[in-house]
Design an enzyme around this catalytic site. Structure first.
Site, PDB file in Angstrom:
ATOM      1  N   GLN A 200      -1.705  -6.074  -0.971  1.00 46.05           N
ATOM      2  CA  GLN A 200      -2.859  -5.288  -1.404  1.00 46.05           C
ATOM      3  C   GLN A 200      -4.060  -6.237  -1.430  1.00 46.05           C
ATOM      4  O   GLN A 200      -4.153  -7.105  -2.301  1.00 46.05           O
ATOM      5  CB  GLN A 200      -2.602  -4.685  -2.777  1.00 46.05           C
ATOM      6  CG  GLN A 200      -1.302  -3.893  -2.885  1.00 46.05           C
ATOM      7  CD  GLN A 200      -1.347  -2.570  -2.132  1.00 46.05           C
ATOM      8  OE1 GLN A 200      -2.060  -1.647  -2.503  1.00 46.05           O
ATOM      9  NE2 GLN A 200      -0.576  -2.492  -1.052  1.00 46.05           N
ATOM     10  N   GLY A 241      -4.201   5.701  -7.889  1.00 47.25           N
ATOM     11  CA  GLY A 241      -3.563   4.868  -6.876  1.00 47.25           C
ATOM     12  C   GLY A 241      -4.551   4.184  -5.944  1.00 47.25           C
ATOM     13  O   GLY A 241      -5.763   4.427  -5.985  1.00 47.25           O
ATOM     14  N   HIS A 242      -3.985   3.328  -5.076  1.00 42.38           N
ATOM     15  CA  HIS A 242      -4.847   2.542  -4.179  1.00 42.38           C
ATOM     16  C   HIS A 242      -5.600   3.433  -3.181  1.00 42.38           C
ATOM     17  O   HIS A 242      -5.100   4.433  -2.699  1.00 42.38           O
ATOM     18  CB  HIS A 242      -4.044   1.472  -3.444  1.00 42.38           C
ATOM     19  CG  HIS A 242      -2.823   1.966  -2.740  1.00 42.38           C
ATOM     20  ND1 HIS A 242      -1.808   1.125  -2.333  1.00 42.38           N
ATOM     21  CD2 HIS A 242      -2.439   3.202  -2.355  1.00 42.38           C
ATOM     22  CE1 HIS A 242      -0.864   1.825  -1.724  1.00 42.38           C
ATOM     23  NE2 HIS A 242      -1.226   3.079  -1.728  1.00 42.38           N
ATOM     24  N   ASN A 243      -6.847   3.028  -2.922  1.00 38.84           N
ATOM     25  CA  ASN A 243      -7.732   3.674  -1.944  1.00 38.84           C
ATOM     26  C   ASN A 243      -8.167   5.086  -2.335  1.00 38.84           C
ATOM     27  O   ASN A 243      -8.718   5.821  -1.510  1.00 38.84           O
ATOM     28  CB  ASN A 243      -7.099   3.695  -0.544  1.00 38.84           C
ATOM     29  CG  ASN A 243      -6.831   2.295  -0.032  1.00 38.84           C
ATOM     30  OD1 ASN A 243      -5.680   1.861   0.017  1.00 38.84           O
ATOM     31  ND2 ASN A 243      -7.882   1.586   0.334  1.00 38.84           N
ATOM     32  N   SER A 261      -4.956   7.077  -1.557  1.00 36.34           N
ATOM     33  CA  SER A 261      -5.774   7.545  -0.438  1.00 36.34           C
ATOM     34  C   SER A 261      -6.228   8.994  -0.564  1.00 36.34           C
ATOM     35  O   SER A 261      -6.607   9.606   0.435  1.00 36.34           O
ATOM     36  CB  SER A 261      -5.031   7.340   0.888  1.00 36.34           C
ATOM     37  OG  SER A 261      -4.756   5.972   1.098  1.00 36.34           O
TER      38      SER A 261
END
Length: 347
Positions: A200, A241-243, A261
């Site tokens: 990450q 969460g990521h993005n 995402s």
């Protein structure tokens, strides 16, 4: 909270309200209807509390025009009592005042830029090349890791961790236990079904006037950044969460989880315990009610629900569950009856 004082006439002028009663009443604090005294201002926005209008000792009450007939105190009249109460409460708020300076036990790396107008509390760590704006407050044992930035007039509560070169805008309020910039949940399976960690390497970008509730976590992006835009309000215990991208002035209530995402639009309202899958988009102005599962993109603004039924007596709930389990059989039976009816019509 009673250090400031103002008369009712000045409050009405400052916050755009009409007055009923004595304009010279001195107000020194905000309070609930049941705890108010002659120098308190309170409000009525929920009819459930209307009986307290005749019992309160408040010096003044913020209320709607139609509620004035039941009021025995002086009043500020407005179409949105809760909003005006919030603004008046902010006027009296003193808990975020602080003294400038750094506690001797705080650790500040030499390459960090910390203006003299900031307050750095005991045990806080300010990492290498961190940049703080004017009048930033960093609470006890907070960690601001290397290359992070926090813009002016932001407030970081005790125990917050800001990691991975994250950036925070102006006037942020970040409550205790928040982790910004931890690794996202990224893994790939190899040929032997072992999990291989996906590095990450992104960061988190947070805009101006954002508030983040206690123990909420915002993961760093995998490559590009996770983005929280201006004016977003996040409750406690939210997982982002990521993005993920969250648009301006969206509000999200506790225990909601947003997978990686996903892009959430502007001015959305997302209630508690909502689950949102990854790689989807939610339109601007969308409202999602409590405990809804969002499994695909929402392209048209509106109000969306999928939660469980409201609470019921246990005996009724058990009967309903029994019916729910038999839905496939009931559907098959209904289809069979419809087919037989069609055969009768055609014979």
């Amino acid at each position: 909270m009673a250090e400031s004082s103002i008369n009712l006439e000045d409050l009405a002028s400052r916050f755009g309200c009409e007055i009923s009663g004595d304009p010279t009443v001195i107000i020194t604090e905000v309070s609930g209807l049941d705890k108010a005294n002659k120098n308190s201002i309170t409000f009525l926005a929920n009819d459930k509390y209307r009986p307290l209008l005749k019992e309160t000792n408040a010096g003044a009450i913020i209320l709607r025009p139609e509620d004035l007939k039941d009021c025995q105190s002086s009043a500020l009249i407005t179409d949105d009592p809760y909003l005006i109460f919030a603004r008046i409460a902010a006027y009296f708020e003193k808990s975020r005042d602080f003294e400038e300076g750094c506690h001797p036990s705080a650790i500040i790396e030499d390459s960090a830029k910390v203006p003299s107008s900031c307050s750095i509390q005991a045990g806080a760590y300010i990492g290498k090349s961190v940049e703080l704006g004017e009048s930033v407050f960093i609470g006890t044992n907070a960690v601001i890791s290397a290359n992070c930035s926090i813009d002016s007039h932001s407030w970081i509560d005790p125990g917050v961790m800001i990691l991975s070169e994250s950036s925070i805008g102006k006037r942020a309020i970040i409550h205790s236990g928040v982790v910004i910039g931890g690794d996202g949940f990224g893994f790939s399976e190899d040929e032997e079904k072992n999990w291989v960690k996906v590095p990450q390497t992104g960061s988190v970008s947070i805009g101006d006037d954002v508030e983040i509730g206690a123990n909420t976590t915002i993961d760093r992006g995998t490559i590009s950044n996770t983005e929280i835009h201006n004016g977003v309000k996040l409750d406690n215990l939210i997982q982002i969460g990521h993005n993920v991208v969250i648009g301006e002035h969206t509000a999200i209530v506790a225990n909601t989880a947003i997978a990686g995402s996903t892009v959430i639009g502007k001015y959305c309202k997302i209630s508690g315990q909502v689950g949102i899958t990854g790689h989807i988009e939610i339109a601007d102005g969308t409202t999602i009610t409590g405990r809804t599962s969002v499994m695909k993109s929402i392209k048209k603004p509106g109000v969306y629900s999928s939660g469980l039924f409201p609470h019921q007596e246990a005996s009724l709930w058990q009967k309903n569950v029994a019916i729910f389990r038999n839905l496939p059989k009931l559907r098959s039976l209904i289809s069979k009856i419809k087919a037989e009816d069609e055969d009768d019509k055609n014979s």
